[in-house]
Design a protein around this motif. Structure first.
Motif, short mmCIF file in Angstrom:
data_model
loop_
_atom_site.label_atom_id
_atom_site.label_comp_id
_atom_site.label_asym_id
_atom_site.label_seq_id
_atom_site.Cartn_x
_atom_site.Cartn_y
_atom_site.Cartn_z
N UNK A 190 0.86 -0.69 0.14
CA UNK A 190 0.22 0.01 -0.41
C UNK A 190 0.52 1.67 -0.30
N UNK A 191 0.14 2.24 -0.23
CA UNK A 191 0.84 3.93 -0.48
C UNK A 191 -0.16 4.90 0.30
N UNK A 192 0.38 5.48 1.14
CA UNK A 192 -0.70 6.15 2.12
C UNK A 192 0.20 7.79 1.69
N UNK A 193 -0.85 8.32 1.24
CA UNK A 193 -0.31 10.07 1.49
C UNK A 193 -0.86 10.50 2.90
N UNK A 194 0.13 10.86 3.67
CA UNK A 194 -0.42 11.06 4.48
C UNK A 194 -1.42 12.47 4.99
N UNK A 195 -0.77 13.77 4.47
CA UNK A 195 -1.51 15.36 3.35
C UNK A 195 -2.88 14.89 2.93
N UNK A 196 -3.35 13.66 2.70
CA UNK A 196 -4.45 14.27 2.33
C UNK A 196 -5.64 12.70 3.14
N UNK A 197 -4.13 11.57 3.95
CA UNK A 197 -5.36 10.84 4.66
C UNK A 197 -5.64 9.65 3.57
N UNK A 198 -4.84 9.71 2.22
CA UNK A 198 -5.24 8.87 1.29
C UNK A 198 -4.84 7.68 1.84
N UNK A 199 -5.51 6.40 1.40
CA UNK A 199 -4.49 5.39 0.86
C UNK A 199 -4.67 4.20 -0.49
N UNK A 200 -3.79 3.85 -0.95
CA UNK A 200 -4.02 3.20 -2.20
C UNK A 200 -3.19 1.61 -2.24
N UNK A 201 -3.88 0.86 -3.65
CA UNK A 201 -3.29 -0.48 -3.51
C UNK A 201 -2.13 -0.16 -4.20
N UNK A 202 -0.62 -1.21 -3.68
CA UNK A 202 0.56 -0.55 -5.26
C UNK A 202 -0.50 -1.44 -6.44
#
Length: 253
Positions: free
Chosen positions: A64-76
């Motif tokens: 997974x990749x987690x964008x700290x500023x947006x609080x969004x998580x996506x699957x690699x």
């Protein structure tokens, strides 16, 4: 790790008592080896979920990749037939390059294992190295770690000698960032595990954890640990701690 059991909202009512039933299932979820990007805005790692089947934990995991500023998580995105961490649970994961927005991850499939690359948006770039299984072993790459100058990657290579039953060992490997010069850094005997490579700030030394268990036991059962170091390029490993209870070195966090 978060253990998932059950939850229910309770409301108190005067002079009323009603039985409450909770359906409880043994399961849990968590992260393994999260890595922070050089700009401090993204985390990568392995997000896993386990359930209990026949008194054994069955794992499912995803990169997974987690964008700290947006609080969004996506699957690699993964290559076909590949999963993070391979056929057995353990500490695996991904690591950000210290010099560019590039991610390296250890992946395993039925025919072998290897290291793959992603860009900052989690788009798969291609393999750094692919290592096929020998006829009598199943391999699993884990814990990739970039050198401070981004020129090399160290990683664990776990070996399961399936022909001899549950016989395991873990060795440390190093490869150049261009995918060349793959070679063993620390070789071990069956039942011995060299894990958690950590580079010194000058890139001249790698610290690692060395643990032992009976050769016929799964590496998850190891109950001891010491920290060793090895100077690059051609040196002999030496003790850094000898207490038998030291784990997970971080020479340059």
């Amino acid at each position: 790790e978060l253990i998932l059991q059950a939850n229910i909202s309770l409301v108190a009512r005067v002079d009323v008592f009603e039985p409450v039933s909770l359906s409880v299932e043994p399961q849990g979820q968590g992260w393994r080896q999260a890595s922070l990007s050089r700009d401090g805005q993204r985390l990568s790692g392995v997000y896993y979920h386990w359930t209990l089947a026949d008194d054994k934990k069955a794992y499912a995991s995803e990169g997974v990749l987690y964008d700290i500023l947006k609080g969004a998580m996506s699957e690699l995105a993964l290559p076909p037939e590949m999963t993070p961490g391979g056929p057995v649970p353990g500490t695996d994961g991904f690591d950000w390059s210290p010099i560019e927005d590039q991610l390296v991850g250890a992946l395993t499939e039925e025919s072998g294992t290897g290291l793959w690359l992603w860009d900052a948006q989690g788009v798969l770039s291609g393999p750094l190295v692919e290592i096929p299984n020998p006829d009598d072993e199943i391999l699993s790459a884990r814990n990739p770690a970039w050198s401070p100058d981004g020129s090399q990657v160290a990683f664990e290579l776990r070996r399961w000698y399936w022909w001899g039953g549950n016989t395991y060992k873990t060795e440390l490997m190093v490869i150049s960032a261009n995918g060349e010069n793959l070679h063993p850094l620390v070789e071990t005997d069956w039942g011995t595990h060299a894990t958690a490579p950590s580079w010194s700030s000058d890139g001249g030394t790698i610290y690692y954890q060395l643990s032992t268990c009976a050769p016929e036991d799964d590496f998850q059962t190891k109950m001891n640990g010491s920290i060793w170091s090895i100077a690059l390029p051609d040196s002999e490993p030496v003790y850094w701690t000898e207490d038998g209870a030291s784990y997970l070195p971080a020479a340059h966090p």
